[in-house]
Enzyme design. Structure first.
Site, PDB file in Angstrom:
ATOM      1  N   ASP A   1       0.824  -1.197   0.000  1.00  0.00           N
ATOM      2  CA  ASP A   1       0.000   0.000   0.000  1.00  0.00           C
ATOM      3  C   ASP A   1       0.863   1.254   0.000  1.00  0.00           C
ATOM      4  O   ASP A   1       1.863   1.346   0.724  1.00  0.00           O
ATOM      5  CB  ASP A   1      -0.889  -0.022   1.255  1.00  0.00           C
ATOM      6  CG  ASP A   1      -1.834   1.154   1.341  1.00  0.00           C
ATOM      7  OD1 ASP A   1      -2.694   1.280   0.453  1.00  0.00           O
ATOM      8  OD2 ASP A   1      -1.723   1.949   2.298  1.00  0.00           O
TER       9      ASP A   1
ATOM     10  N   GLU B   1       1.311  -0.426  -5.026  1.00  0.00           N
ATOM     11  CA  GLU B   1       0.397   0.658  -5.395  1.00  0.00           C
ATOM     12  C   GLU B   1       1.177   1.973  -5.415  1.00  0.00           C
ATOM     13  O   GLU B   1       1.490   2.538  -4.365  1.00  0.00           O
ATOM     14  CB  GLU B   1      -0.755   0.763  -4.390  1.00  0.00           C
ATOM     15  CG  GLU B   1      -1.718   1.873  -4.734  1.00  0.00           C
ATOM     16  CD  GLU B   1      -2.422   2.475  -3.528  1.00  0.00           C
ATOM     17  OE1 GLU B   1      -3.607   2.805  -3.638  1.00  0.00           O
ATOM     18  OE2 GLU B   1      -1.775   2.636  -2.471  1.00  0.00           O
TER      19      GLU B   1
END
Length: 521
Positions: free
Chosen positions: A263, A294
């Site tokens: 993340d 990400e």
């Protein structure tokens, strides 16, 4: 960030693509690999935990051809209903009475381990969502020195250092020292967003003789994008490095998972993250450990230096492709489909691209809202599921009934497209991108799979216009043998097409829709 900080990355040779060296499916699988994101932002299932719901769905997912389940963050959040992106304790997988509950939003540790066992028997890997950037829900606050900075330029100080009360003490009283004895304080963080003494929000950089300021090895958005939210973790601190690397090994061993979704990497120190991936892979014995990062930007030029810097240790979500899908759904027939792969990761570096249509962050009302409308949703899924390039990820919200974003007119044909990927979408791709409103491609099939191969036509023409017709050359479809007749999978006024001796045929598609043609028989 000054160019000099990126110079070592530009001097490195381009790495080998990440995906060919990663486990995308169990070794025994010979089908196309496929990931599914197994949650929406507010996912819940009436009468059972989320882990139990997913456990019950394993047979269907196996039948569809899913090989990887991207799970929501499995650790304890700052509140019982927290999704886990509000990370409190990575070492609590729903085992300890902390933050108002034993279970996480998603269920208990025992239920997670049962899901893991069921998935393993079905030949499906678990992928864990790793939230390594920040913590929230501190157990108490403490006095410390901090400098308020401009939220729009974190390199610009707004005032001299002053003492604030920061929520930076994390003691985990419910867990104690089990699994990890580390207790966190302000020395382990670079910044916070709240001064309890004055009840004032903002972005505060923590300062002391033990603090090193913002990391320089992060994205340069807003001057320096080290800080995102909550208590921002300092990944240069030796105790932080040791604890998070130990967690990486432990959580893979404990859950049986095969890798991570990372993340918010633009906010994390790249040196730490490279070491985390390399050392976790080596220590866990998973030489083909899967990882997808990400980095949220629709600008390919900003993603490529990260691809280069990580040297094949992680793949990346193709956010530019998602943005093209979003723009295509907004602009309708005025969008030139011949440009759908322009400036995308899957075009520039197909072996590093995890392709997707939507996710929990792009849902309407969420922080990165950029929802792909139903007028282009199926076309977008055809473009990631039925082509050879990239590793596709399907969104639970598009496939399963839910209260947030479900469209039954998308879900049913999406099921068909997913099954078509498993059964037919093999062999090299031949493109026929000749018209701005109608494009297509041929998958020539695999000689080891009798009856494989498919023809796909995608349209964004106005819905009430004439059916779209695209002439494509099937050639020698390897898996079809002498068969030269093809049937439509999604219903058609012309259900069967016979290919001429020269290999050419006209394949139709509803205006503003998609059609898949497969060998008959």
């Amino acid at each position: 960030m000054p160019f000099i900080n990126w110079l070592p990355q530009f001097l490195r040779p381009w790495p080998h693509p990440a995906l060919p060296g990663m486990r995308l499916a169990p070794e025994s699988s010979c089908d196309n690999p496929l990931m599914i994101q197994c949650f929406t932002w507010d996912a819940k299932f009436e009468g059972k935990s989320w882990w139990k719901h997913l456990d019950d769905e394993i047979p269907r997912l196996k039948e569809l051809g899913v090989t990887q389940l991207w799970l929501p963050p499995a650790h304890k959040a700052m509140r019982p209903e927290g999704q886990g992106y509000d990370a409190y304790d990575l070492w609590d997988l729903g085992e300890f009475d902390q933050k108002g509950a034993i279970a996480t939003r998603w269920g208990t540790k025992d239920e997670l381990l049962q899901l893991s066992a069921t998935a393993k028997l079905a030949g499906i890997d678990l992928i864990l969502d790793a939230i390594l950037n920040h913590k929230l829900g501190a157990d108490r606050c403490e006095p410390c020195l901090a400098v308020p900075v401009d939220p729009k330029n974190r390199m610009r100080d707004l005032a001299p250092p002053r003492e604030i009360e920061a929520w930076t003490i994390y003691e985990f009283p419910g867990r104690g020292n089990q699994y990890s004895a580390m207790k966190w304080n302000h020395a382990h963080f670079t910044g916070v967003d709240w001064d309890q003494r004055t009840k004032t929000g903002g972005v505060y950089r923590l300062v002391s003789d033990r603090h090193k300021g913002w990391s320089r090895n992060v994205d340069n958005e807003l001057g320096n994008y080290d800080y995102l939210l909550g208590s921002d973790i300092d990944h240069r601190h030796s105790e932080v490095i040791q604890d998070q690397e130990a967690w990486g090994r432990w959580v893979l061993e404990t859950t049986g998972a095969q890798g991570f979704r990372l993340d918010a990497i633009k906010h994390m120190d790249r040196v730490f993250l490279r070491n985390f991936l390399s050392r976790t892979r080596d220590a866990s014995g998973k030489s083909r450990m899967f990882a997808v990062a990400e980095y949220w930007s629709a600008n390919l030029k900003l993603i490529l230096p990260y691809v280069r810097a990580f040297g094949g240790l992680t793949s990346f979500f193709d956010v530019p492709l998602h943005d093209n899908f979003h723009q295509a759904s907004k602009r309708g027939p005025s969008y030139d489909l011949r440009r759908i792969f322009d400036k995308t990761l899957v075009k520039a570096r197909p072996g590093d691209a995890v392709t997707f249509v939507d996710n929990h962050d792009t849902q309407i009302g969420q922080s990165l809202e950029s929802w792909v409308g139903s007028n282009f949703k199926l076309q977008a899924y055809a473009l990631i599921l039925l082509r050879a390039e990239g590793h596709p990820c399907v969104f639970y919200g598009d496939l399963y009934p839910n209260k947030e974003c479900y469209d039954p007119e998308v879900a049913q044909p999406l099921d068909t497209l997913i099954r078509a990927r498993k059964l037919y979408a093999y062999g090299p791709t031949r493109d026929f991108f000749d018209s701005p409103n109608c494009i297509g491609w041929v998958r020539v099939g695999d000689s080891t799979r009798q009856g494989s191969g498919c023809m796909v036509v995608v349209s964004n023409a106005p819905p009430r216009s004439q059916p779209q017709i695209l002439r494509m050359n099937v050639g020698d479809t390897a898996g079809a043998g002498p068969q030269r007749t093809y049937r439509a999978l999604l219903g058609s006024e012309i259900p069967v097409v016979t290919v001429g001796a020269d290999g050419w045929a006209a394949f139709s598609c509803p205006p503003g829709g998609v059609q898949v043609w497969v060998p008959e028989g």
